[in-house]
Every structure is written in structure tokens, then in C-alpha cells.
Design an enzyme around this catalytic site. Structure first.
Site, PDB file in Angstrom:
ATOM      1  N   ASP A   4      -2.053  -1.639  10.377  1.00 58.57           N
ATOM      2  CA  ASP A   4      -2.229  -1.584   8.914  1.00 58.57           C
ATOM      3  C   ASP A   4      -2.843  -2.855   8.331  1.00 58.57           C
ATOM      4  OD1 ASP A   4      -1.233   0.943   8.609  1.00 58.57           O
ATOM      5  OD2 ASP A   4       0.769   0.311   7.970  1.00 58.57           O
TER       6      ASP A   4
ATOM      7  N   LYS B 154       0.848  -1.208   0.000  1.00 56.00           N
ATOM      8  CA  LYS B 154       0.000   0.000   0.000  1.00 56.00           C
ATOM      9  C   LYS B 154       0.873   1.244   0.000  1.00 56.00           C
ATOM     10  CE  LYS B 154       0.976   1.350   4.408  1.00 56.00           C
ATOM     11  NZ  LYS B 154       1.825   2.490   4.708  1.00 56.00           N
TER      12      LYS B 154
HETATM   13  P1  ATP Z   1       6.222  -1.019  10.025  1.00 58.82           P
HETATM   14  O1  ATP Z   1       5.374   0.162   9.783  1.00 58.82           O
HETATM   15  O2  ATP Z   1       5.661  -1.991  11.011  1.00 58.82           O
HETATM   16  O3  ATP Z   1       7.658  -0.674  10.264  1.00 58.82           O
HETATM   17  P2  ATP Z   1       6.569  -1.502   7.219  1.00 58.82           P
HETATM   18  O4  ATP Z   1       5.463  -1.510   6.283  1.00 58.82           O
HETATM   19  O5  ATP Z   1       7.433  -0.272   7.149  1.00 58.82           O
HETATM   20  O6  ATP Z   1       6.039  -1.774   8.664  1.00 58.82           O
HETATM   21  P3  ATP Z   1       7.236  -4.312   6.970  1.00 58.82           P
HETATM   22  O7  ATP Z   1       7.775  -4.756   5.655  1.00 58.82           O
HETATM   23  O8  ATP Z   1       5.861  -4.645   7.294  1.00 58.82           O
HETATM   24  O9  ATP Z   1       7.501  -2.758   7.061  1.00 58.82           O
HETATM   25  O10 ATP Z   1       8.269  -4.911   8.082  1.00 58.82           O
HETATM   26  C1  ATP Z   1       8.460  -4.416   9.372  1.00 58.82           C
HETATM   27  C2  ATP Z   1       9.142  -5.504  10.208  1.00 58.82           C
HETATM   28  O11 ATP Z   1       8.182  -6.521  10.452  1.00 58.82           O
HETATM   29  C3  ATP Z   1      10.306  -6.225   9.539  1.00 58.82           C
HETATM   30  O12 ATP Z   1      11.547  -5.656   9.849  1.00 58.82           O
HETATM   31  C4  ATP Z   1      10.220  -7.653  10.069  1.00 58.82           C
HETATM   32  O13 ATP Z   1      11.112  -7.873  11.132  1.00 58.82           O
HETATM   33  C5  ATP Z   1       8.817  -7.790  10.624  1.00 58.82           C
HETATM   34  N1  ATP Z   1       8.000  -8.802   9.928  1.00 58.82           N
HETATM   35  C6  ATP Z   1       7.235  -9.723  10.509  1.00 58.82           C
HETATM   36  N2  ATP Z   1       6.588 -10.484   9.612  1.00 58.82           N
HETATM   37  C7  ATP Z   1       6.956 -10.038   8.399  1.00 58.82           C
HETATM   38  C8  ATP Z   1       6.617 -10.432   7.078  1.00 58.82           C
HETATM   39  N3  ATP Z   1       5.781 -11.439   6.830  1.00 58.82           N
HETATM   40  N4  ATP Z   1       7.159  -9.731   6.071  1.00 58.82           N
HETATM   41  C9  ATP Z   1       8.001  -8.684   6.322  1.00 58.82           C
HETATM   42  N5  ATP Z   1       8.372  -8.306   7.541  1.00 58.82           N
HETATM   43  C10 ATP Z   1       7.852  -8.957   8.596  1.00 58.82           C
END
Ligand code: ATP
Length: 285
Positions: free
Chosen positions: A137, A11
Site C-alpha cells: 500500500d 486511505k
Molecule cells: P495492514 O494492512 O498492514 O494490517 P493497516 O493499514 O490495517 O495495515 P497499519 O496502521 O498500517 O494498519 O498497521 C499495521 C501494523 O504495522 C501495526 O500493528 C504496527 O505494528 C506496524 N507498524 C509499523 N510501522 C508503523 C507505523 N509507522 N504506524 C503504524 N503502524 C506501524
């Protein structure tokens, strides 16, 4: 045993306003989510033995109990006394910790995939509390819509039927920024500003994208830029290509531009690929 593969999309936030801090430590926000055509693939294979096994070849994605997919499986297995287990393979394409909600999307896709392979027959209403337990989210991805207005923690979703399909240039610098760090730095703005989200939604619903630039907004951008000042250069660079609006997505570090056409996005991508390794041309899904 049954096996299915589902796409798990990313997203962007075209609008994110932080309203206030809640007693539970989260923030109330108003956000406009856009689902984009950048996907991970999740394959689910139900097993007779009891284990939950996650496979993912991305070095920064945990494969144990910290993975949101694992957490989703554990919650459903326990609450619905599922006999047997599951193997889930995550083919990661969405950059991790980039403000694109890849992990959250995987969590939601796991709830929907397991609902099928374990034949639980749960409605979206029944899955929503599990999504909220996984993260703010996650709920948006349970809705089969391109656009969603998120309120409360971003987890109260109103699916929107908007005509607009946007092209974007998306640049993801190779730094990880965690949303909890960004929110913990955020200082609430005491002065009230106009709430532009309704004007933005009206423009998108009419397919009017020319005035979008001045309507994109992200209260967290100032905090993200403090963590990584180089993002300002990236924003300026993107603006110099005449894209229709440039913004950090969510808690960053992803920066996206809105372009009038696919061709324009591709041309910008070609030019930026020399300096940045993670450049994508994406569209509203
Ligand atoms: P956030 O806002 O929580 O930081 P984001 O959208 O910026 O989220 P994500 O790719 O969702 O980033 O990853 C955040 C963290 O979530 C990663 O560093 C990882 O350790 C953890 N995580 C847990 N499950 C997953 C998954 N299935 N895929 C990616 N990351 C995951």
C-alpha cells in the site's frame, strides 16, 4: 541540520478485487484508492550523529526496526551512504491496523521527508522500489493525487483525475485485523463477475455519487466479517441512516459510508459516537 513536518494521510478502498495468488505469496488485485483527510504528522530532524531515532506515543506502534518509518530511513541511509542520522516524531491520529494504511502512509511520507532533509534529490520513480519493499500500500502515497487505481499487488499506481470529493462517515471498531490474516483466509472466486471498477471511476469522474452504493465492492469483506461478525451489525446500522453506500475498507475493520453532505455525515457521527469511540467525518483529500 534541517527540520520539516509533513502530513501523512490515510486511505479508503472503494473497490478491491482479488484476481489471483502470485508465486511470491502476494495477491494480484485491482483496487481504487481514495486519499482522505485523516492525518498523522511526521517531523524529521536531521542529526550529525549516525542514529535513526523514532518517537511515537501510540502504544501499538513499534519505535524500533519494525517501524516502516525506521525501515525507510535505514534503506535510504545505507543505499545513499548518508552521513549523519535523523530523529523522526510520529504524531498518530490514524487508528492502527484498521485497514486505513496508516503505517504504509508513514513509510511513504518518510521516504519523501528524508529525500528532502538528507537532500537526496530522488525522483518518484527512484523512490518507488523502496516503497514496494516496504509494503503493497506504500506506493499510492508517493502520488500526489486524491484517487489512484492500484494493480499488481496494489503497488502499480495510475493517478486518476476525478472530479468527485466525497464525504464519509468512518467507524473504526477497537479490534486490530492484519491484512496478512485476511488474505490467508481468502478463497478465490472461480466465477467471473462484471468488473465494475470502470463504471465506478466513470461515475466519480462525472461527480455522480447517487448510484455509488451498488458499485462499491470489496472481495475481502467476507473474510473480514468472518473474523469479526459484529461488523455486519455495524454495516446494517450505517445503512439504516440512508448513507449512499457502506463498505469495509481494505482488510478492515474500518467501515465507511458515503454521505451526500458533510451535515449528514456529522449527524450520523453524533448518533454513532454514543456506541463507538472512534467515529470520524472525513473527506476526499
Ligand atoms: P495492514 O494492512 O498492514 O494490517 P493497516 O493499514 O490495517 O495495515 P497499519 O496502521 O498500517 O494498519 O498497521 C499495521 C501494523 O504495522 C501495526 O500493528 C504496527 O505494528 C506496524 N507498524 C509499523 N510501522 C508503523 C507505523 N509507522 N504506524 C503504524 N503502524 C506501524
Amino acid at each position: 541540520m534541517s527540520e520539516i513536518t509533513l502530513q501523512s494521510p490515510a486511505k479508503l478502498n472503494l473497490y478491491l478485487k482479488v484476481i489471483n495468488k502470485r508465486p511470491d505469496g502476494f495477491h494480484n488485485i485491482v483496487t481504487l484508492f481514495e486519499r482522505i483527510d485523516l492525518f498523522d504528522d511526521l517531523s524529521f530532524c536531521s542529526k550529525q550523529n549516525e542514529g535513526i531515532k523514532i518517537f511515537c506515543d501510540h502504544p501499538h506502534v513499534p519505535i524500533g526496526p519494525k517501524n516502516l518509518v525506521y525501515k525507510a530511513a535505514k534503506m535510504l541511509k545505507e543505499d545513499f551512504k548518508v552521513k549523519g542520522g535523523v530523529e523522526i516524531r510520529i504524531n498518530k491520529r490514524i487508528p492502527v491496523a484498521a485497514g486505513l494504511a496508516g503505517g504504509s502512509s508513514n513509510g511513504a511520507t518518510a521516504l519523501m521527508g528524508l529525500n528532502k532533509v538528507w537532500k537526496l534529490g530522488l525522483s518518484r520513480e527512484k523512490l518507488l522500489p523502496y516503497a514496494r519493499r516496504l509494503g503493497s500500500d506504500v506506493a499510492f502515497f508517493l502520488y500526489n493525487c486524491s484517487w489512484g487505481l492500484g494493480t499488481s499487488r496494489g503497488d502499480e499506481i495510475e493517478g486518476l483525475k476525478l472530479k468527485a470529493k466525497l464525504w464519509h462517515i468512518l467507524v473504526v471498531p477497537r479490534i486490530k485485523i492484519y491484512s496478512r490474516d485476511v488474505y490467508s483466509r481468502h478463497k478465490l472466486q472461480l466465477t467471473k463477475r462484471n468488473d465494475n471498477v470502470n463504471i465506478l471511476i466513470r461515475n466519480l469522474s462525472n461527480g455522480n455519487i447517487l448510484g455509488l452504493g451498488s458499485l462499491l465492492s470489496n472481495d475481502l469483506e467476507i473474510d473480514v466479517v468472518k473474523i469479526c461478525p459484529k461488523l455486519l451489525d455495524l454495516k446494517e446500522k450505517l445503512k439504516s441512516f440512508n448513507s449512499l453506500g457502506v463498505m469495509v475498507s481494505g482488510s478492515g475493520p474500518s467501515v465507511f459510508g458515503v454521505t451526500a453532505t458533510k451535515k449528514e455525515a456529522q449527524e450520523i457521527a453524533k448518533s454513532l459516537s454514543k456506541r463507538f469511540s472512534q467515529v470520524f467525518v472525513v473527506r476526499t483529500l
